[in-house]
Design a protein around this motif. Sequence first.
Motif, short mmCIF file in Angstrom:
data_model
loop_
_atom_site.label_atom_id
_atom_site.label_comp_id
_atom_site.label_asym_id
_atom_site.label_seq_id
_atom_site.Cartn_x
_atom_site.Cartn_y
_atom_site.Cartn_z
N ARG A 173 40.01 -1.22 82.00
CA ARG A 173 40.34 0.09 81.42
C ARG A 173 39.16 0.65 80.63
NH1 ARG A 173 44.88 2.69 81.06
NH2 ARG A 173 46.08 0.91 81.73
N GLN A 174 38.46 -0.20 79.87
CA GLN A 174 37.32 0.27 79.09
C GLN A 174 36.18 0.72 80.00
OE1 GLN A 174 38.88 -2.68 78.49
NE2 GLN A 174 39.97 -2.11 76.63
N GLU A 175 35.92 -0.02 81.08
CA GLU A 175 34.87 0.37 82.02
C GLU A 175 35.21 1.69 82.70
OE1 GLU A 175 33.25 -4.02 83.45
OE2 GLU A 175 34.90 -3.07 84.53
N LYS A 195 37.04 4.19 81.45
CA LYS A 195 36.83 5.27 80.49
C LYS A 195 35.35 5.59 80.34
CE LYS A 195 40.89 4.55 77.63
NZ LYS A 195 41.36 4.21 76.27
N ALA A 196 34.51 4.55 80.29
CA ALA A 196 33.06 4.76 80.17
C ALA A 196 32.51 5.44 81.42
CB ALA A 196 32.36 3.43 79.93
N PHE A 197 33.00 5.05 82.60
CA PHE A 197 32.53 5.64 83.85
C PHE A 197 32.90 7.12 83.92
CE2 PHE A 197 32.49 6.44 88.43
CZ PHE A 197 31.30 5.84 88.78
N ARG A 238 33.30 9.13 81.32
CA ARG A 238 32.41 9.83 80.38
C ARG A 238 31.01 9.99 80.94
NH1 ARG A 238 33.08 5.99 76.56
NH2 ARG A 238 35.28 5.79 76.26
N LYS A 239 30.53 9.02 81.71
CA LYS A 239 29.16 9.07 82.24
C LYS A 239 29.04 9.94 83.48
CE LYS A 239 28.50 4.63 82.58
NZ LYS A 239 27.87 3.32 82.83
N THR A 240 30.16 10.38 84.05
CA THR A 240 30.14 11.19 85.27
C THR A 240 30.66 12.58 84.93
OG1 THR A 240 30.68 9.15 86.46
CG2 THR A 240 30.80 11.18 87.70
#
Length: 55
Positions: free
Chosen positions: A28-30, A32-34, A36-38
Motif C-alpha cells: 500500500r505504501q509503495e 501511494k508513492a508510485f 505521487r511520482k506519476t
Amino acid sequence: MPKTTNTPSLVILDMLVGKEWRHLRLTRQEAKAFIRKTPNHRGYQITPIPDEPKR
C-alpha cells in the motif's frame, strides 16, 4: 493468541497512464508513492489482495 507477522499487505494498482493501463502488485505504501511520482496519470484503482490462509 495467534502470532501475527509484520509483513505489509499487498494491493493491485491499476493506473491509466496516457492510453495504457499499468497493472502493478505493490504494498500500500509503495502504491501511494508510485501515484505521487506519476503526475501524468489519468486515474487509478487500488484493490487489496486478501491474505492467503495458513495451512
